[in-house]
Scaffold this active site. Structure first.
Site, PDB file in Angstrom:
ATOM      1  N   LYS A  98     -34.806  -5.739  -1.995  1.00 40.96           N
ATOM      2  CA  LYS A  98     -33.683  -5.168  -2.752  1.00 40.96           C
ATOM      3  C   LYS A  98     -33.231  -6.063  -3.908  1.00 40.96           C
ATOM      4  O   LYS A  98     -32.776  -5.574  -4.939  1.00 40.96           O
ATOM      5  CB  LYS A  98     -32.504  -4.918  -1.815  1.00 40.96           C
ATOM      6  N   GLU A 105     -23.665   1.487  -3.917  1.00 37.77           N
ATOM      7  CA  GLU A 105     -23.556   2.147  -2.618  1.00 37.77           C
ATOM      8  C   GLU A 105     -24.404   1.345  -1.642  1.00 37.77           C
ATOM      9  O   GLU A 105     -25.328   0.644  -2.040  1.00 37.77           O
ATOM     10  CB  GLU A 105     -24.092   3.584  -2.701  1.00 37.77           C
ATOM     11  N   SER A 123     -41.228  -5.175   3.717  1.00 43.73           N
ATOM     12  CA  SER A 123     -40.125  -5.112   2.745  1.00 43.73           C
ATOM     13  C   SER A 123     -38.906  -5.931   3.131  1.00 43.73           C
ATOM     14  O   SER A 123     -38.123  -6.311   2.266  1.00 43.73           O
ATOM     15  CB  SER A 123     -39.723  -3.654   2.507  1.00 43.73           C
TER      16      SER A 123
END
Lengths: 393, 253
Positions: free
Chosen positions: A89, A111, A377
């Site tokens: 991220k 968000e 990830s």
């Protein structure tokens, strides 16, 4: 066929910007400027430097020998779990905060579902000294307390989304409403490859560092840039988009996506959007989404809080319908056991999102000399409670 | 002539009322419409509830959630409205987000609206360029006006473009906000209202968002042709039900 975004902001039939007029000036400004800004030399230098010195890139491409032996393929793991803040991220939030600065914005909103994107956003806001407001569903706030605490430590304000089902989609609605109410000074850092054009493409480009590195790392290790397969889990699809990006137009590279089937695709508690979804509009984007016959958006379910988004990024909707991507879905149980297997064989505890990608071996057989790259990830620290409860550890 | 167009020719400041279909009770739709016409309201916007109303504040969000729980849907709304033209002649507009319309089928939706006698649509998340490219011909075929929004941030150039594509009226969003957010207007709104008025657009403007009482109605209609009340009316329905309508409308003008 073109698998990238076209000049109108569409991937095949999917994408576009279905936004209320109130958002038009902001989204249009971004659309006109994002490519130009990303190509400015000083932007690139700053972005690359932060990825290297702050995030810790390049992330290793690790040959998983015991996993390879078990499943009969040459399996490499792209270690996004080793990034600062523990997941891919941060690649996107670093890029977008630099973009926000270039656009003269003073305030950041985001968000978050599980809290990973919220933490990654709060992190870069602390780094840049910018005000940060993160919207999070009231229910998610209750079940992700450590990430809420992290965001607060980093100086962010966490605002509960109290409307609708009080989870990720409602947090996204609230962030969009905040942007409508604050159109001049605020930039909205969307965390996945979703939303109105140019967001899916911009997020994809910031995440494309993943496949860029895979190419040269694989060249060093195997003497070739292209693997036989790249594999990623998909919720909204940002790690997948970054993992696929440089291979989209290489037909010899198979693209595999693993969605969350929850308790079973047709159990009524699932997040397998490509199979269960129909074409429609969600958060400003035409894509495949889970909805009622009447067009009301329904609430997905997955044991992994990062995969329970009712839509999927428009790039992935196009990869699915065009047949370029092979789509599978893994149940909670398959994902949890795949995560446990990775821990036992390789000494790596993956995020439950990433565990879904490792469940691919339940669905597809590879050849012994196939080179398979799996996007790992995120790391599993945040999911320990779920693992503990699931396996009675 | 489209009923909206005809209404706009009257020499008065128009009062338009928004309500969410299926709220407070599932079968209130026709009673609310009839009562509003009786009280002298000029236009009615019937809200088709959506699970994720991005442009709406808490009041309309909650009414939408409740309406959906009550069982409201596109098909139910059309069924409730099928004989509405036997009892009312007021212009009727359906306001809804694009996804439910897309799932119903845009052409089928337009056709149903035409059969019932709906005069126009407001679809906040259907952008003007997509409308022009893909749907304008269809809307025109079924005699439906599509109403576009402008905001204080909309550039003059874009306002001109929207004006050219518009028929009926332009929905002028009073301030940078979701519905129901402001309790009064300040100098910023006043100068925005005047700026738009001075542009001398071909399409009349009706102001919405933040209008809740006689004071804000008067301020909003100083330059514009009318104003829309939504959230404040929903609150009235919530507190007093349908019987509260005459007093509420009476208090506005």
């Amino acid at each position: 066929m073109n698998y990238n975004v076209d000049s109108n902001g569409y991937y095949g039939n999917f994408g576009g910007a279905y936004i209320p007029e109130m958002l038009y000036p902001n989204v249009e400004e971004l659309r006109q400027r994002y490519l130009e800004v990303m190509n400015e030399p000083d932007f690139k230098v700053t972005f690359d430097k932060l990825l290297r010195d702050y995030v810790g890139r390049p992330s290793p491409l690790y040959f998983a020998s015991r996993l390879s032996e078990k499943h009969g393929a040459r399996i490499y793991l792209k270690r996004e779990d080793l990034n600062h803040t523990g997941a891919h991220k941060i690649n996107n939030t670093i890029g977008q905060i630099l973009m926000a600065r270039k656009l003269g914005k003073k305030r950041i909103i985001a968000e978050t579902g599980a809290g990973q994107h919220g933490v990654a956003t709060a992190t870069v806001c602390a780094l840049m000294g910018m005000e940060c407001v993160v919207y999070m569903g009231e229910i998610d706030i209750a079940r992700q307390a450590p990430n809420v605490a992290r965001m607060k430590m980093l100086g962010a304000t966490v605002r509960p989304a109290l409307s609708g089902s009080r989870t990720l989609k409602d947090a996204t609605n609230e962030a969009i409403r905040d942007w409508i109410n604050n159109p001049v000074d605020t930039h909205y850092i969307i965390g996945s490859a979703i939303g109105p054009h140019p967001y899916p493409d911009m997020v994809t480009r910031f995440q494309s560092i993943i496949s860029e590195e895979i190419k040269w790392q694989l060249k060093e290790k195997e003497g070739r840039e292209n693997p036989d397969y790249v594999i990623a889990c998909i919720g909204g699809g940002s790690n997948a988009a970054g993992t696929y990006y440089h291979f989209l137009d290489q037909p010899e590279v198979g693209i595999i996506a693993v969605e969350a089937a929850g308790k079973g695709i047709h159990s009524g508690e699932s997040a397998a959007t490509s199979i269960l979804g129909k074409e429609g509009i969600i958060h400003g984007c035409k894509t495949l989404l889970m909805q009622s016959e009447d067009g009301q958006i329904t609430e997905p379910y997955s044991i992994s809080a990062g995969l329970d988004y009712p839509g999927v990024g428009p790039m992935h909707a196009h990869l699915y319908t065009s047949g370029r991507g092979e789509f599978y879905s893994a149940t909670d149980d398959e994902a949890m056991h795949a995560g446990l297997e990775l821990a036992k064989l390789e000494g790596i505890i993956p995020a439950i999102e990433s565990s879904h990608a490792f469940a691919v071996f339940n669905h597809k057989n590879f050849k012994k000399d196939d080179i398979v790259v799996i996007s790992l990830s995120g790391r599993g620290d945040k999911d320990l409670d779920t693992y503990i409860n699931y396996f009675n550890l | 002539m489209n009923r909206i167009e005809k209404k706009l020719q009257e020499d008065k400041k128009l009062l338009s009322i928004y309500f969410t279909a299926g709220y407070p009770q599932i079968n209130d739709t026709t009673d609310i419409i009839q009562s509003l016409e009786k009280e002298g309201v000029d236009l009615i916007e019937i809200g088709l509830p959506f699970s994720d109303p991005l442009a709406d504040g808490p009041t309309i969000q909650q009414s939408s959630t409740d309406a959906l729980k009550n069982g409201m849907s596109t098909a139910v709304l059309f069924e409730q409205l099928k004989d509405i033209r036997k009892t009312v002649s007021i212009p009727l507009i359906i306001m809804g987000y694009f996804n439910p319309i897309l799932q119903f089928g845009v052409e089928e939706f337009c056709k149903k609206c035409h059969e019932i006698g709906i005069d126009g649509l407001i679809i906040p998340d259907l952008p003007v360029d997509v409308y022009k490219r893909e749907y304008q011909a269809l809307f025109e075929q079924y005699g439906l006006f599509n109403i576009f929004l402008i905001t204080p941030q909309t550039s003059d150039e874009r306002i001109r473009f929207i004006d050219a594509v518009s028929n009926g009226f332009i929905y002028m969003v009073s301030s940078a906000s979701v519905t129901g957010a402001k309790s009064e207007f300040g100098n910023t709104q006043e100068s925005y209202f005047k700026r738009i008025s001075d542009m001398d657009l071909k399409t009349p403007q009706i102001v919405g968002f933040g209008i809740s009482n006689a004071t804000t109605f008067q301020a909003a209609t100083k330059y514009a042709h009318g104003a829309i009340i939504g959230s404040a009316f929903i609150k009235c329905l919530n507190e007093k039900g349908i019987t509260g309508i005459p007093d509420f409308i009476g208090s506005i003008r």
